[in-house]
Write an enzyme that holds these catalytic residues in place. Sequence first.
Site, PDB file in Angstrom:
ATOM      1  CD  GLU A 141      -2.899   1.161   2.350  1.00 31.48           C
ATOM      2  OE1 GLU A 141      -2.741   0.368   3.283  1.00 31.48           O
ATOM      3  OE2 GLU A 141      -3.801   1.995   2.311  1.00 31.48           O
ATOM      4  CG  ASN A 278      -0.086  -7.028   3.794  1.00 32.36           C
ATOM      5  OD1 ASN A 278      -0.188  -6.156   2.951  1.00 32.36           O
ATOM      6  ND2 ASN A 278       0.835  -7.012   4.744  1.00 32.36           N
ATOM      7  CD  GLU A 311      -3.135  -2.477  10.533  1.00 32.43           C
ATOM      8  OE1 GLU A 311      -3.631  -2.642   9.399  1.00 32.43           O
ATOM      9  OE2 GLU A 311      -2.713  -1.362  10.930  1.00 32.43           O
TER      10      GLU A 311
END
Length: 882
Positions: A141, A278, A311
Amino acid sequence: MAPVCPAPSGERYERLPDYAKPAHYVLRLEPDFESFTFKGRAEIDVEILKPTTKLKLHAKALNIGAIALHLANGQEFRDLQHTYSDTAQVVEITLPVEIAPQKTKLSIDYIGVHNDHMQGFYRSKYTADGKDHWMFSTQFETTYARQAFPCWDEPVFKATYDVTLVVDDGLTALSNAMEKSSTVEGKKRIVKFDTSPLMSSYLVAFAVGKFEYLEGKTPKGTLVRIYTVPGKKEFGHFALEVSTKALDWYGDWFGIPYMMPKCDLIAIPDYSMGAMENWGLITFREIALLFDPAKTSTKQKTYVALVIAHELAHLWFGDLVTMKWWTDLWLKEGFASFMEYLFVGYNYPEMKIWLHFLNDELSSGFDLDSLKNSHPIEVPIENPNELDEIYDSITYAKSNSINRMLCFYLGEEKFKQGLRNYLQKFKYANAETKDLWAALSEASGQDVAALMSGWTSQMGFPVVSVNQLTQENGKRVLAFEQKRFLADGSEDPAASLWKVPITLSRSGQPDEPFHRFVLSEKRQEETVTIPDLEWLKVNQGTTGFYRVRYDEHLLHPLVTATGNSQLPVLDRFGLGNDLFALLFANQVTVDQALSFLEMSRNETEYAVWRSLDMGIARLGGMVDYADENGSLKKRFDRYLIDTLRNTADRLGWTYTDGEDSQVGLLRGLIIGRICRAGDEKYNAKALELFHKYIDSNVPLHADLRGPVFGAAIRAGGDKEFQLLRSHYETCGFPEVERTALVALGQTCAKSGRLETLFDYAITQGKVRTQDLHSLFMGPACTRSGQQWVWDYFKKNLNQLTEKYGGVQTMLFQRCFKFAAEEACSEAIAKEVDEFFCGKVDPSSLKTLDRPIKQVSERIRNNVKLLKEAGPQLDAYLKSKGY
Ligand code: BES
Ligand code: ZN
């Protein structure tokens, strides 16, 4: 004053064309630890959607070899020609004939580089058994997947991925999906992974190295592992606990179970940000994942819980449902940020996370958004090179705060239902802000777009002035007026208006609004029923993203209610935070703000003190510039010492078993401030504790580490400096290292030690690039240090740009801000405006445009503050005998 650089001309950035899109990638990568390069092969199922004679996709720093295209009818074109544009980072492949819409397979062989700039498929260094070792991992990213494989590197191009990693036998290889097979061929191991979910390229991840792990399962059966480099897995227990809890908790809350059989969390030694979501392989800075009960501070433990929760929330908000384009970045960052608090609030109530929210989110959102050079949450993005700068307190803290405001406005159940509808409707696809509003409107029966779009499409936020017009027999007529709040108190030329959800509380019902309405007009009158003797508080619980300015009649009883803690803590925070912001905007007097501070002498809550302390710090920074001999500063410091003494003495230095963690935080905060103000007794004690800890290994509580290191460096000399630098080298724990760096930067600017420190850290490369910005924080706290660090920054621009891999990187921009924004001089503001012209290329200059304007605006605000509040403070201190 506008920056004087000519506007950079620059190429207009081009989005990838819509005549082709990827459906599936088969990737094979073979990293090499000798050459720091990797061999790659990408086979991509490409759907041709419109007739075309070329294909365009992204790549950067890849050496492209053979390219071939298979058509649906079995025909194959080999050795296709291509051209490459460095600025667009686009490969254009020329096809020999026009290809009609159909399914094709594109294959590309290439070689890439494991760079050391913490982006792409990069390298990290760690030490084990006294030797240096390397590992590889990824950060894609926003636009760095193209450094690992040629791809359609925009979030809207979702595809599935089959990854194969070919690694030296004995190493671990990880990717998003579960390992499918592992076979040894000679000295190599070929690791194949299952097919990934349909996802955007920026979420692909790999990691290769010698790792160890802890493992657990969520109650619903997801396999969770915490990976570290050798020797650190024991610091992963807390992360394992939080993540196994959170995966199932989110699954329930969102009404969609986690979508993969496994989720790995890995701590990476060199890492540019905090963490990255991710899908199935979440990467972290070590400090953001690892926890040592003996060494981790309360604040850092809370941060670890929040980062993990953030996350993991992304697995739904971001991974499953992704923004169409980076303009709507807030759709994932704002929501992951809100969900992290919701999760921690429910699951770790002892962390009192909603109190931390006020300073860390609300207040930091206010701070940036009160600049003229702020930007709207929905920010136009043309060139993804400009992206790093929008990962800021608007995208995170403001978005988070308006989510909280909306959640309170709709009620958590309706808010949740709206989010569930949104996730269901857009799963494995992309969405825009208006899609979210539609889902929330459907769930709540309210026009959410009408309420909220003003908050996301225009920058800034309002200050609501409240005047009591009449009061009679339990009825009051109040006038509410909104206008944009600007940090320097000036008028907003755009005359923006918001739909402001106003809530009112009163002494008899302090914890729940007794009256609500939406302020849509510039000015509105409202009649409320409230017993005559009761105080009235606007923005109950400080849930709204707006400031409040009371008339004297309304303010006075609130200040009294703060003094005796009748006002609930969230409201005490809000009142104090608003008062100081209004003081800095020259809308209340020094007298009013400092009376509030004095009234808070008996305050016991960390969150309230933290906010007051920020106000003190800003005033303290300003008075340093008031006169050459520092006399106002000395008087202000004496006033502070007298004001804080009782609180400090009450808290003492000792941590007792079972003590509320917030008390410990408060102790660190107050001791830190009273030491900075120069209290001799406290500084002597800090120095004593420092020496006991360093010289004789006597334990030092983690929450006192920062204040004690800082005091020892400021009050000490060469000896303490050397001792702490050796400690930095040997302590072996990232949080202690960071605290040491921040403290070392506070060494006296006139001693020559800052030169030694920066040379050691940067030129000699003894400090990891990821940590360098911590150094820039320390000096800026004093006038002489500030000047020193800005001079250093100017002299070393090239060195810094090289370290970070460009001025557009977030870490470089952080150094720039720390180096300049505390300054209080028109001359430096002007230098900031002009400094980069001609020194960085025009397209990079464009990426610095907003940060430059923000920094010089802040400096000019400091100058203005000194002019307005300096004389007032001087008079106030005199009137109090200082
Ligand atoms: N998606 C971001 C990481 C990121 C940030 C990628 C900037 C590219 C550019 C991640 O989810 C994130 O927000 N990380 C935060 C930590 C979080 C707790 C706010 C970070 O890295 O600071
Ligand atoms: Zn995030």
